[in-house]
Design an enzyme around this catalytic site. Structure first.
Site, PDB file in Angstrom:
ATOM      1  N   THR A   1       0.824  -1.213   0.000  1.00  0.00           N
ATOM      2  CA  THR A   1       0.000   0.000   0.000  1.00  0.00           C
ATOM      3  C   THR A   1       0.854   1.258   0.000  1.00  0.00           C
ATOM      4  O   THR A   1       0.450   2.295  -0.522  1.00  0.00           O
ATOM      5  CB  THR A   1      -0.925  -0.021   1.233  1.00  0.00           C
ATOM      6  OG1 THR A   1      -1.794  -1.138   1.098  1.00  0.00           O
ATOM      7  CG2 THR A   1      -1.753   1.230   1.358  1.00  0.00           C
TER       8      THR A   1
ATOM      9  N   THR B   1       1.722  -4.232   4.272  1.00  0.00           N
ATOM     10  CA  THR B   1       1.619  -4.458   5.718  1.00  0.00           C
ATOM     11  C   THR B   1       1.028  -5.829   6.072  1.00  0.00           C
ATOM     12  O   THR B   1       1.210  -6.311   7.183  1.00  0.00           O
ATOM     13  CB  THR B   1       0.757  -3.369   6.392  1.00  0.00           C
ATOM     14  OG1 THR B   1      -0.549  -3.391   5.818  1.00  0.00           O
ATOM     15  CG2 THR B   1       1.390  -2.005   6.230  1.00  0.00           C
TER      16      THR B   1
END
Ligand code: ASP
Length: 328
Positions: A12, A93
């Site tokens: 991301t 993540t």
């Protein structure tokens, strides 16, 4: 100026959404590592950064081949470049903690390896990636972080590779080290590691990762688990298996019966827990069932350790020595 190697893998932090107000619907792994660095000109005051793109994927799509490439590149960079101060890895993540733990078990060097990601795509209003990246580089070139193993920097906190885990699906404070807390933090004044420990043992420092990895599935405990899942794994001849047991790593009676009845040699098996924190201790029936407790490792980290143990040809006794368990 300290020299830093930045290995970009996607996530991301390199993600792109249709507009700046969109936080959940975006494509991860769009921008290259060069673009991430260029977006933070303040980095020029911290380090001379060399960027290499190892992958550009959502971290759910990372492959063992990417892990192998990362390990080889970091080992080679440290071995051949005495000037190098540290390494930063930009990463999605979702599986960042697995990569951090893998590297902690394989990279034997006092220089910091710091993983960093973001919870908001790079295109978002108040994207967290730029500051996270700045702080990760700050930590990676700091003398304070030397000898502290592989670190994760997110939202100003510095976590150790063994304990850190993603605990929320959204929000910038999505990482924690349950039961232990972060090792420290990074701010305007500097890098603070009051909870850092001393020298560490790197059990697989000499292990050369093969192209083909062993099959090590994770089985999840619940009410009336389907015994076919466990039987299917055993019948498939898996090399290792991690149970995400209920409570303190408990298996159901049905699952214990499947193991008792299994006549062929058992794979190496670890019992982790699904509670999110707390230890799994050695239990009386573990030896009889061929199990070992994963201690404080969560299931996904237990799988990483178990996979490496299988690759290194370890037996149950040798694996036991590596487990973060407290003997009762
Ligand atoms: N989907 C993303 C990933 O690559 C999530 C993130 O990076 O925050 O793991």
């Amino acid at each position: 100026m300290p020299r830093l190697l930045l290995l970009a893998t996607g996530g991301t932090i390199a993600g792109c959404a249709a507009d700046s107000a969109t936080l959940n619907d975006y494509t991860a792994g769009v921008f290259g590592g060069d673009a991430l660095v260029a977006a933070v000109p303040q980095l020029q005051g911290l380090a001379a950064i060399t960027v290499e793109q190892v992958a550009n994927v959502d971290s759910a799509d990372l492959l063992f081949a990417h892990w192998r490439a990362l390990v080889r590149r970091i080992r080679a960079a440290f071995a051949t470049n005495p000037e190098l101060a540290g390494v930063v890895i930009t990463h999605g993540t979702n599986t960042l903690e697995e990569t951090a733990w893998l590297l902690q078990l394989l990279i034997d060097d006092r220089r910091p390896v710091v993983l960093v990601g973001a919870m908001r795509p790079a295109t978002a209003l108040s994207a967290d990636g730029p500051l996270n990246l700045f702080q990760a580089v700050h930590v990676a070139v700091s003398p304070e972080a030397r000898g502290q193993g592989v670190l994760v920097v997110m939202d100003g906190q510095i976590h150790g590779a063994r304990d850190v885990t993603k605990v929320a699906t959204q929000g910038v404070g999505a990482f924690a080290s349950p039961g232990r807390g972060p090792l420290g933090w990074v701010d305007d004044v500097g890098v603070h590691l009051p909870m850092a420990s001393g020298p560490r043992h790197v059990p697989f420092a000499g292990l050369d990762l093969p192209e083909q990895w062993p099959q090590v599935p994770i089985v999840y405990g619940c009410v009336e688990p389907e015994p076919i899942v466990l039987s299917a794994c055993l019948n498939a001849g898996v090399a290792g298996l991690v149970f995400t047991g209920t409570g303190a790593g408990q298996l159901s009676a049905g699952e214990c019966r499947v193991l008792e009845a299994w006549a062929s040699p058992r794979p190496l098996m670890l019992r982790a827990n699904r509670c999110g924190s707390g230890p799994v201790h050695l239990a009386e029936h573990d030896a009889q069932l061929g199990l070992l407790p994963a201690g404080v490792l969560n299931p996904q980290k237990a799988r990483v350790l178990l996979s490496l143990a299988v690759m290194a040809g370890m037996d149950r006794e040798q694996l036991l020595e590596l487990l973060p368990i407290t003997r009762l």
